[in-house]
Design a protein around this motif. Sequence first.
Motif, PDB file in Angstrom:
ATOM      1  N   THR A 414     -13.528  -1.455   5.421  1.00 31.06           N
ATOM      2  CA  THR A 414     -12.097  -1.660   5.604  1.00 31.06           C
ATOM      3  C   THR A 414     -11.681  -0.851   6.820  1.00 31.06           C
ATOM      4  O   THR A 414     -12.480  -0.093   7.383  1.00 31.06           O
ATOM      5  CB  THR A 414     -11.298  -1.206   4.365  1.00 31.06           C
ATOM      6  N   VAL A 470      -9.706  -6.224  -8.552  1.00 35.17           N
ATOM      7  CA  VAL A 470      -8.673  -5.375  -7.942  1.00 35.17           C
ATOM      8  C   VAL A 470      -7.277  -5.723  -8.464  1.00 35.17           C
ATOM      9  O   VAL A 470      -6.269  -5.331  -7.865  1.00 35.17           O
ATOM     10  CB  VAL A 470      -8.721  -5.480  -6.394  1.00 35.17           C
ATOM     11  N   ASP A 471      -7.210  -6.489  -9.556  1.00 33.31           N
ATOM     12  CA  ASP A 471      -5.953  -6.831 -10.227  1.00 33.31           C
ATOM     13  C   ASP A 471      -4.993  -7.627  -9.337  1.00 33.31           C
ATOM     14  O   ASP A 471      -3.786  -7.404  -9.342  1.00 33.31           O
ATOM     15  CB  ASP A 471      -5.242  -5.566 -10.728  1.00 33.31           C
ATOM     16  N   LEU A 487      -0.746  -3.321  -2.034  1.00 34.52           N
ATOM     17  CA  LEU A 487      -1.507  -4.496  -2.472  1.00 34.52           C
ATOM     18  C   LEU A 487      -2.339  -5.069  -1.330  1.00 34.52           C
ATOM     19  O   LEU A 487      -3.434  -5.596  -1.551  1.00 34.52           O
ATOM     20  CB  LEU A 487      -0.563  -5.550  -3.042  1.00 34.52           C
ATOM     21  N   ARG A 489      -3.769  -3.304   0.878  1.00 33.41           N
ATOM     22  CA  ARG A 489      -4.962  -2.457   0.893  1.00 33.41           C
ATOM     23  C   ARG A 489      -6.011  -2.988  -0.089  1.00 33.41           C
ATOM     24  O   ARG A 489      -7.210  -2.991   0.190  1.00 33.41           O
ATOM     25  CB  ARG A 489      -4.585  -1.027   0.515  1.00 33.41           C
ATOM     26  N   ARG A 490      -5.562  -3.441  -1.236  1.00 35.16           N
ATOM     27  CA  ARG A 490      -6.494  -3.963  -2.241  1.00 35.16           C
ATOM     28  C   ARG A 490      -7.105  -5.290  -1.804  1.00 35.16           C
ATOM     29  O   ARG A 490      -8.270  -5.576  -2.096  1.00 35.16           O
ATOM     30  CB  ARG A 490      -5.782  -4.119  -3.585  1.00 35.16           C
ATOM     31  N   LEU A 493      -9.837  -4.461   0.506  1.00 32.64           N
ATOM     32  CA  LEU A 493     -10.971  -3.943  -0.251  1.00 32.64           C
ATOM     33  C   LEU A 493     -11.749  -5.084  -0.908  1.00 32.64           C
ATOM     34  O   LEU A 493     -12.990  -5.115  -0.860  1.00 32.64           O
ATOM     35  CB  LEU A 493     -10.467  -2.960  -1.303  1.00 32.64           C
ATOM     36  N   ALA A 494     -11.034  -6.042  -1.495  1.00 34.91           N
ATOM     37  CA  ALA A 494     -11.707  -7.194  -2.120  1.00 34.91           C
ATOM     38  C   ALA A 494     -12.455  -8.012  -1.074  1.00 34.91           C
ATOM     39  O   ALA A 494     -13.555  -8.520  -1.335  1.00 34.91           O
ATOM     40  CB  ALA A 494     -10.683  -8.065  -2.846  1.00 34.91           C
ATOM     41  N   GLU A 517      -0.530   5.111  -7.092  1.00 36.21           N
ATOM     42  CA  GLU A 517      -1.448   4.137  -6.477  1.00 36.21           C
ATOM     43  C   GLU A 517      -2.744   4.814  -6.052  1.00 36.21           C
ATOM     44  O   GLU A 517      -3.826   4.215  -6.156  1.00 36.21           O
ATOM     45  CB  GLU A 517      -0.768   3.487  -5.272  1.00 36.21           C
ATOM     46  N   GLU A 520      -4.874   5.246  -9.143  1.00 43.47           N
ATOM     47  CA  GLU A 520      -5.433   3.949  -9.526  1.00 43.47           C
ATOM     48  C   GLU A 520      -6.570   3.557  -8.585  1.00 43.47           C
ATOM     49  O   GLU A 520      -7.574   2.965  -9.014  1.00 43.47           O
ATOM     50  CB  GLU A 520      -4.345   2.883  -9.506  1.00 43.47           C
ATOM     51  N   LEU A 521      -6.419   3.883  -7.285  1.00 48.50           N
ATOM     52  CA  LEU A 521      -7.479   3.593  -6.328  1.00 48.50           C
ATOM     53  C   LEU A 521      -8.749   4.360  -6.682  1.00 48.50           C
ATOM     54  O   LEU A 521      -9.861   3.819  -6.617  1.00 48.50           O
ATOM     55  CB  LEU A 521      -7.022   3.952  -4.914  1.00 48.50           C
ATOM     56  N   LEU A 524     -10.486   2.657  -9.417  1.00 52.68           N
ATOM     57  CA  LEU A 524     -11.084   1.412  -8.930  1.00 52.68           C
ATOM     58  C   LEU A 524     -12.380   1.686  -8.170  1.00 52.68           C
ATOM     59  O   LEU A 524     -13.383   0.968  -8.346  1.00 52.68           O
ATOM     60  CB  LEU A 524     -10.085   0.680  -8.025  1.00 52.68           C
TER      61      LEU A 524
END
Length: 596
Positions: A414, A470-471, A487, A489-490, A493-494, A517, A520-521, A524
């Motif tokens: 990333t 990553v929800d 989001l 950022r997620r 990552l995905a 966040e 939570e990261l 994850l």
Amino acid sequence: MKRLAHPLAVVLVAAVLCGIVSMSGNDYYLRIAFMMCVYYLCAAGMNVLVGYAGQKSLGQAGLFAAGAYGVALLTSRTDMDPWLALALAAVISGLCGVLIALPSLRVKGPYLAMVTLAFGIVVEKLVGEWTDVFGGAQGIYGIRPLTWKGAPLDTTQWVILGIVLCAAMHLLLRNLLNGRFGRALLSLQADEIASSSVGVRVYRAKVMAFVVAAVTCGIAGALVAQQNQYINSDFITFHLSIFILLLVLFGGAGSMYGPLVGAVLLTLTDALLARWPSAQHFLYGFLLLFALYVMPGGVVGLFNKWFMKSRHRGEGAGGNGVPGQIGPGGEGELLVVQGVTKSYGGVKPAQDVSFRLQRGHIHALIGPNGAGKSTMINMLTGVIEPDAGSIRFLGRNIVGQPAHTICCLGMGRTFQNLRLFADLSVLDNVMLGRHSRMSNGFLSSLVAWPTANRQEKATRDRALQLLDLVDLGHLAHWPAGSLPYGLQRRVELARALATEPQLLLLDEPAAGLNPQETAELGELLLRIGKCGVSILMVEHHMDLVMSISDHVIVLDYGIKIAEGKPAEVQANPRVVEAYLGVDDEQEEPQAHAVAA
């Protein structure tokens, strides 16, 4: 059956149009219809180059000439069958597309447009002044037309042929652009560095776009030459290049139906203003500026705004479960960095840096601002080449390898500053991460071969699984750029996980996130580590680093000053000094010692 609905609809519409043409006996209207088909062929390929790949070209008249003069010379000076000559003219135009692409792609933006413009001008001068070969203003006569059952095609048959070719071209390009290669081309337009980081071969994709545009334009030129049975230099002008570009921009670049709308509307306008050439040129210039500044999405873009709004109000596409395994896991050395050095004049972001990364671990690369952390990530992933040293990944020296090759080896990443493909959907962003893991080639994608369809379905299913991880499964069809920063950022990552990395490099993944966040990261990243992926993250949030890292490396002004377990690094005096500095009372004796 759903997959066959669109092809069947296109065949039905083409059949209806052919029936209407068969009942028309007006040669003038048939001529206009034929030119609509010709211009659509030009615009459809140009749309791949401009609307998808984002490469501006002003040399399409030269490619039109390649097809026209190719078929003219083959049929007037040999006994070659006209249908075979048409096919060879397409090949000749494709080769010319490669020739124009190779030097053109060394430049970008307006410089690219200037290089392609130069190609068009050279071809225009060549066919106008090399009279021994191309006939100049007098042109080439005696071009053999296409035949059916031994007789030359009449005007009605020419239009029917044009409709059939347009329908076939639409279906082929739709197959190509609605899958792996279409996503790759759109990623080039958005961000070439990010595109390369997910395995897209940027240069090859651009050449492919040039060749597609050249082949369709060459077929159009060959059809005009064979239908007229005559071609001269008056057909090959800069005005033609501008008109072809206008067809795409006015109709709607990047849309499958934009070239069709542009071809119909502008061919009719061209016919209405045929008696006033000066008015034609003025109108085309005005429409070009209007399309660029007032209506950048073209005519089709006006309708797409409402369509996209209604589409993204719907539910997401999650519910496919989460992937159990992403990387291979295991133990042992994964990456060995030895003596890596990089300098920009007097600035040295890396000075003889060495470290080793182990499989199955979460590593952190930390240091104050300007320590050289992002530069190190860019050197590991091939964005920047080090001045000295070696980087061995999976036992292979990757120094000097392009970013897409390193991605294919199993290194995902990333970026410090988000590099999402903002206009693409969340799902398409993640599917792009699978680009290098898909095996369907250009031809199988073009004809929608069953293996290509299976690859596309498997890629979509895998992308949805990663979005669930990553929800974000419920936001799969939303434009990535419309999501909140955290989001996005997620999503990035995905997308990196979709490359199936053995080593995942994260450049400040918690930047801009609030404490919740960030926590939570961390959870994850621990889940990702359990999926067999080793991680190296650059991060400033020390709470996150110390809570999830197995191994920490510290840089300061490009020099490695410490490494080890989080607790050891946290207690290291040099690390404390780099982050917090030292007292003035300590600095003063040191300064006197240096002076002495």
